[in-house]
Design an enzyme around this catalytic site. Structure first.
Site, PDB file in Angstrom:
ATOM      1  N   ARG A 269      13.048   4.690  12.329  1.00  9.08           N
ATOM      2  CA  ARG A 269      11.816   5.481  12.323  1.00  9.08           C
ATOM      3  C   ARG A 269      10.988   5.171  13.588  1.00  9.08           C
ATOM      4  O   ARG A 269      11.561   4.840  14.621  1.00  9.08           O
ATOM      5  CB  ARG A 269      11.072   5.212  11.011  1.00  9.08           C
TER       6      ARG A 269
ATOM      7  N   HIS B 169       4.316  -4.533   9.083  1.00 12.18           N
ATOM      8  CA  HIS B 169       4.264  -4.440  10.540  1.00 12.18           C
ATOM      9  C   HIS B 169       2.994  -5.029  11.138  1.00 12.18           C
ATOM     10  O   HIS B 169       2.812  -5.006  12.348  1.00 12.18           O
ATOM     11  CB  HIS B 169       4.403  -2.961  10.947  1.00 12.18           C
TER      12      HIS B 169
ATOM     13  N   ARG C  81       7.440   0.545  13.419  1.00 11.89           N
ATOM     14  CA  ARG C  81       8.009   0.052  12.156  1.00 11.89           C
ATOM     15  C   ARG C  81       9.143  -0.952  12.381  1.00 11.89           C
ATOM     16  O   ARG C  81       9.691  -1.512  11.431  1.00 11.89           O
ATOM     17  CB  ARG C  81       8.508   1.214  11.295  1.00 11.89           C
TER      18      ARG C  81
ATOM     19  N   ASP D 266       2.193 -15.864   6.264  1.00 16.08           N
ATOM     20  CA  ASP D 266       1.721 -17.244   6.058  1.00 16.08           C
ATOM     21  C   ASP D 266       1.639 -17.606   4.574  1.00 16.08           C
ATOM     22  O   ASP D 266       1.941 -18.741   4.196  1.00 16.08           O
ATOM     23  CB  ASP D 266       0.345 -17.442   6.709  1.00 16.08           C
TER      24      ASP D 266
ATOM     25  N   TYR E 269      10.481   9.779   1.453  1.00 18.25           N
ATOM     26  CA  TYR E 269      10.560   8.821   0.342  1.00 18.25           C
ATOM     27  C   TYR E 269      11.166   9.402  -0.943  1.00 18.25           C
ATOM     28  O   TYR E 269      11.374   8.658  -1.909  1.00 18.25           O
ATOM     29  CB  TYR E 269       9.168   8.249   0.041  1.00 18.25           C
TER      30      TYR E 269
ATOM     31  N   ARG F   5       3.759  11.195  -1.824  1.00 18.60           N
ATOM     32  CA  ARG F   5       3.705  10.976  -0.370  1.00 18.60           C
ATOM     33  C   ARG F   5       5.017  11.402   0.296  1.00 18.60           C
ATOM     34  O   ARG F   5       6.110  11.136  -0.235  1.00 18.60           O
ATOM     35  CB  ARG F   5       3.397   9.505  -0.047  1.00 18.60           C
TER      36      ARG F   5
ATOM     37  N   GLU G 215      12.960  -9.203   1.432  1.00 15.55           N
ATOM     38  CA  GLU G 215      12.133  -8.078   1.892  1.00 15.55           C
ATOM     39  C   GLU G 215      12.905  -6.775   1.656  1.00 15.55           C
ATOM     40  O   GLU G 215      14.088  -6.703   1.980  1.00 15.55           O
ATOM     41  CB  GLU G 215      11.872  -8.280   3.398  1.00 15.55           C
TER      42      GLU G 215
ATOM     43  N   ALA H  73       3.185  -0.841   4.777  1.00 12.41           N
ATOM     44  CA  ALA H  73       2.659  -0.866   6.154  1.00 12.41           C
ATOM     45  C   ALA H  73       2.248  -2.266   6.596  1.00 12.41           C
ATOM     46  O   ALA H  73       2.266  -2.567   7.804  1.00 12.41           O
ATOM     47  CB  ALA H  73       1.488   0.101   6.275  1.00 12.41           C
TER      48      ALA H  73
ATOM     49  N   HIS I  58      12.770  -2.423   1.947  1.00 12.35           N
ATOM     50  CA  HIS I  58      12.154  -1.162   2.381  1.00 12.35           C
ATOM     51  C   HIS I  58      12.995  -0.012   1.850  1.00 12.35           C
ATOM     52  O   HIS I  58      14.230  -0.044   1.971  1.00 12.35           O
ATOM     53  CB  HIS I  58      12.081  -1.078   3.904  1.00 12.35           C
TER      54      HIS I  58
ATOM     55  N   PRO J  36       0.791  -1.229   0.000  1.00 18.56           N
ATOM     56  CA  PRO J  36       0.000   0.000   0.000  1.00 18.56           C
ATOM     57  C   PRO J  36       0.827   1.286   0.000  1.00 18.56           C
ATOM     58  O   PRO J  36       1.838   1.375   0.696  1.00 18.56           O
ATOM     59  CB  PRO J  36      -0.836  -0.102   1.290  1.00 18.56           C
ATOM     60  N   ASN J  37       0.366   2.216  -0.801  1.00 14.84           N
ATOM     61  CA  ASN J  37       0.925   3.577  -0.885  1.00 14.84           C
ATOM     62  C   ASN J  37       2.269   3.679  -1.609  1.00 14.84           C
ATOM     63  O   ASN J  37       2.800   4.778  -1.773  1.00 14.84           O
ATOM     64  CB  ASN J  37       1.041   4.223   0.516  1.00 14.84           C
TER      65      ASN J  37
ATOM     66  N   ASN K  15       8.107  -5.485  -0.986  1.00 17.43           N
ATOM     67  CA  ASN K  15       8.049  -4.368  -0.048  1.00 17.43           C
ATOM     68  C   ASN K  15       6.590  -4.332   0.427  1.00 17.43           C
ATOM     69  O   ASN K  15       5.736  -3.768  -0.253  1.00 17.43           O
ATOM     70  CB  ASN K  15       8.432  -3.051  -0.723  1.00 17.43           C
TER      71      ASN K  15
END
Ligand code: DQA
Length: 144
Positions: A106, A79, A110, A86, A22, A17, A97, A76, A99, A9-10, A73
């Site tokens: 941060r 977290h 997070r 799963d 970012y 944003r 993973e 949100a 980020h 998301p986002n 990635n």
């Protein structure tokens, strides 16, 4: 080698944003950057983005027997989402993973990552280059 790149998301709001966190490059720039890198290499990629946890889970399930590696990635959902963890465990595809920012530097919330319980590696705080590092890691270690 086939790699699925998933953004949560986002991430589609990059360039709009919180530019102070970012940066000013947008999501299209990210796609272009990754595609240009993989073009010359023997790597097939699909880049997927969704704001919905369920759609991300569906995409991971659909990757079963189709992809040799996943770069994710989860944004949100990193977290919060045991369900994404799963799904990754279910398909058992080597996963990195990523980020854009260094989540450890941060807010405290997070610092928890469910996905990291499964991921072979976590890359954080390297911006767009984190995706490239993730692709290289999968290529070096899990190429078929
Ligand atoms: C992020 C970090 C997350 O905490 C945040 O919710 C994001 C992006 C990153 O790429 O730095 O949306 O995953």
């Amino acid at each position: 080698m086939r790699i699925l790149i998933i953004n949560g998301p986002n991430i589609n709001m990059l360039g709009i944003r919180e530019k102070n966190i970012y940066g000013s490059k947008n999501y299209k720039d990210l796609i272009k950057y990754i595609k240009e890198y993989t073009k010359e290499k023997d790597i097939e990629i699909e880049i997927y983005q969704s704001n919905s946890e369920g759609q991300i889970i569906n995409k991971i399930q659909e990757a079963y027997n189709l992809y040799d590696g996943i770069v994710i990635n989860p944004a949100a959902y990193t977290h919060t989402s045991i369900a994404i963890l799963d799904a990754l465990k279910a398909v058992n595809i080597p996963t990195v993973e990523v980020h854009l920012t260094d989540v450890n530097k941060r807010e405290d919330f997070r610092k928890i990552s469910y996905v990291s319980y499964f991921a072979k590696k976590t890359i954080k705080g390297k911006g767009f280059d984190g995706y490239i590092e993730a692709i290289d890691f999968l290529k070096e270690n899990y190429d078929k």
